[in-house]
Write an enzyme that holds these catalytic residues in place. Sequence first.
Site, PDB file in Angstrom:
ATOM      1  N   CYS A  77       0.873  -1.251   0.080  1.00 29.06           N
ATOM      2  CA  CYS A  77      -0.008   0.063  -0.079  1.00 29.06           C
ATOM      3  C   CYS A  77       0.893   1.236   0.058  1.00 29.06           C
ATOM      4  O   CYS A  77       0.327   2.291  -0.005  1.00 29.06           O
ATOM      5  CB  CYS A  77      -0.837   0.009   1.420  1.00 29.06           C
ATOM      6  SG  CYS A  77      -2.044  -1.609   1.184  1.00 29.06           S
TER       7      CYS A  77
ATOM      8  N   HIS B 292      -2.391   7.470   6.751  1.00 31.54           N
ATOM      9  CA  HIS B 292      -2.890   6.171   6.348  1.00 31.54           C
ATOM     10  C   HIS B 292      -4.401   5.777   6.831  1.00 31.54           C
ATOM     11  O   HIS B 292      -5.044   5.287   5.643  1.00 31.54           O
ATOM     12  CB  HIS B 292      -1.761   5.093   6.756  1.00 31.54           C
ATOM     13  CG  HIS B 292      -1.983   3.755   6.239  1.00 31.54           C
ATOM     14  ND1 HIS B 292      -1.789   3.636   4.742  1.00 31.54           N
ATOM     15  CD2 HIS B 292      -2.099   2.770   6.448  1.00 31.54           C
ATOM     16  CE1 HIS B 292      -1.789   2.488   4.444  1.00 31.54           C
ATOM     17  NE2 HIS B 292      -2.175   1.708   5.424  1.00 31.54           N
TER      18      HIS B 292
ATOM     19  N   GLU C  55      -0.889   4.718  14.430  1.00 32.66           N
ATOM     20  CA  GLU C  55      -0.269   5.808  13.407  1.00 32.66           C
ATOM     21  C   GLU C  55      -0.638   7.325  14.346  1.00 32.66           C
ATOM     22  O   GLU C  55       0.337   7.961  14.539  1.00 32.66           O
ATOM     23  CB  GLU C  55      -1.226   5.853  12.315  1.00 32.66           C
ATOM     24  CG  GLU C  55      -0.740   7.156  11.372  1.00 32.66           C
ATOM     25  CD  GLU C  55      -1.368   7.148  10.054  1.00 32.66           C
ATOM     26  OE1 GLU C  55      -0.901   7.909   9.133  1.00 32.66           O
ATOM     27  OE2 GLU C  55      -2.462   6.195  10.115  1.00 32.66           O
TER      28      GLU C  55
ATOM     29  N   LYS D  44      -9.483   7.797   3.043  1.00 31.72           N
ATOM     30  CA  LYS D  44     -10.170   6.446   2.913  1.00 31.72           C
ATOM     31  C   LYS D  44     -11.242   6.167   3.425  1.00 31.72           C
ATOM     32  O   LYS D  44     -11.875   5.322   3.379  1.00 31.72           O
ATOM     33  CB  LYS D  44      -8.850   5.350   3.715  1.00 31.72           C
ATOM     34  CG  LYS D  44      -7.515   5.147   2.823  1.00 31.72           C
ATOM     35  CD  LYS D  44      -6.742   4.135   3.505  1.00 31.72           C
ATOM     36  CE  LYS D  44      -5.413   3.988   2.749  1.00 31.72           C
ATOM     37  NZ  LYS D  44      -4.552   5.041   3.346  1.00 31.72           N
TER      38      LYS D  44
ATOM     39  N   HIS E 143      -9.691   1.798   0.465  1.00 38.23           N
ATOM     40  CA  HIS E 143      -8.160   1.770   0.702  1.00 38.23           C
ATOM     41  C   HIS E 143      -8.064   1.291  -0.679  1.00 38.23           C
ATOM     42  O   HIS E 143      -8.369   0.025  -1.136  1.00 38.23           O
ATOM     43  CB  HIS E 143      -7.831   0.680   1.611  1.00 38.23           C
ATOM     44  CG  HIS E 143      -6.400   0.704   1.887  1.00 38.23           C
ATOM     45  ND1 HIS E 143      -5.452   1.313   0.674  1.00 38.23           N
ATOM     46  CD2 HIS E 143      -5.799   0.011   2.955  1.00 38.23           C
ATOM     47  CE1 HIS E 143      -4.114   1.020   1.304  1.00 38.23           C
ATOM     48  NE2 HIS E 143      -4.282   0.329   2.428  1.00 38.23           N
TER      49      HIS E 143
ATOM     50  N   PHE F  71       1.698  -3.753   3.896  1.00 39.64           N
ATOM     51  CA  PHE F  71       2.160  -5.026   4.294  1.00 39.64           C
ATOM     52  C   PHE F  71       3.356  -5.236   4.055  1.00 39.64           C
ATOM     53  O   PHE F  71       4.307  -4.996   2.867  1.00 39.64           O
ATOM     54  CB  PHE F  71       1.273  -5.974   3.535  1.00 39.64           C
ATOM     55  CG  PHE F  71      -0.215  -6.285   4.154  1.00 39.64           C
ATOM     56  CD1 PHE F  71      -0.481  -5.683   5.220  1.00 39.64           C
ATOM     57  CD2 PHE F  71      -1.154  -7.049   3.442  1.00 39.64           C
ATOM     58  CE1 PHE F  71      -1.848  -5.712   5.582  1.00 39.64           C
ATOM     59  CE2 PHE F  71      -2.408  -7.330   3.797  1.00 39.64           C
ATOM     60  CZ  PHE F  71      -2.772  -6.548   4.987  1.00 39.64           C
TER      61      PHE F  71
END
Length: 421
Positions: free
Chosen positions: A167, A307, A318, A339, A344, A407
Amino acid sequence: MELKRVVVTGLGALTPVGNTYPEFWENILKGVSGAGPITHFDASKFKTQFACEVKGFNATDFLDRKEVRKMDLYTQFAIVCAMEAIKDCGMDLEKEDLNRIGVIYGVGIGGIHTFEEEVINYALTRETVGPKFNPFFIPKMIADIAAGQISIMYGFHGPNFTTTSACASSSNAIADAFNYIRLGKANAIVAGGAEAAIFEAGVGGFNAMHALSTRNDDAQHASRPFSASRDGFIMGEGAGCLILEELEHAKARGAKIYAELAGVGASADAYHLTASHPDGLGAKLVMQNALEDAGMKPEDIDYINVHGTSTPVGDVSEVKAIKDVFGDNAYKLNISSTKSMTGHLLGAAGAVEAIASILAVKNDIVPPTINHEEGDNDENIDYNLNFTFNKAQKRTVRAALSNTFGFGGHNACVIVKKFVE
């Protein structure tokens, strides 16, 4: 060696809330959700039956039908989005040295639908027909092909490759493009990302990991970053594209300038295959690296496009990282997760969110984090921070920071600021 300054001169967006960048921007300011029932396949037996799909898209409105058949959907998204950005930048390509214009595009997964179709077809026919595959199987599927297709279409001979860091992919693409230009290796680069993974293998795979929201009865409100009731992210699809250009080159041709790209950062969590570090160590480091690269201090940032995927662990870590990096200044920031509206977009997320950050800087308004309900508070999140819940907020945005985490522990960060001569 004196580094060149890099500016943004063109934008393109193809998203679940708008098929052009102006439409995307208008809708995220309004707090429009792109979520709805999955239409790409019959998802009735899946744990998650909704997603944020691109709507009303037909590649043959832009490209030759024969060429479209040779492209996976993610490549179609990438090319059409790049077409918008290249047109928007107003560059007369007949007057340009095409050896000094490149394409760097990010993608997290690539042609998963093409792979899925070909393997299923082989499994169904191998006993009767034998190993029969479409001759375009490999060039449709491979992750680098979108960047290659864009360069072929326009004759760009500069740096041409794909970044793949889950991502964080398209943020890494922007970072690489930034570095090529400021080192004097290119005049301009088409940088961005694309993804189209809302198919059986994509949804089923993320379901198996328990990564997706299963709020099937309330898809529009399922993406709810920083709320206690969040239960996973919503898959999105689409593309984002930026034209990055060396400042003097842009000025010489009279280009409009949206913003200046100030700095970039990268780091690794080095912790877990899919989970972010619970204390946000990688997220902290990547923001620090980006600030250092930009020669900026925490108090120079007014907005963070986080994010913020709406996952239980990721949102908390975060927030911890932001408080560690920004200290008391964290409470003076606007923070928001777009998002909550787009879902996403995986490998395309960084580019689309960079566009949101650029437009926030240009227009002095911060898009919201939607779907937060009063009292739906997580005891691990500090709500004295300004998450820009539910309504866009006007303010001076001198500079914005955009986070993307992938990831594998891949973290990338981009900082944009107002352009000043």
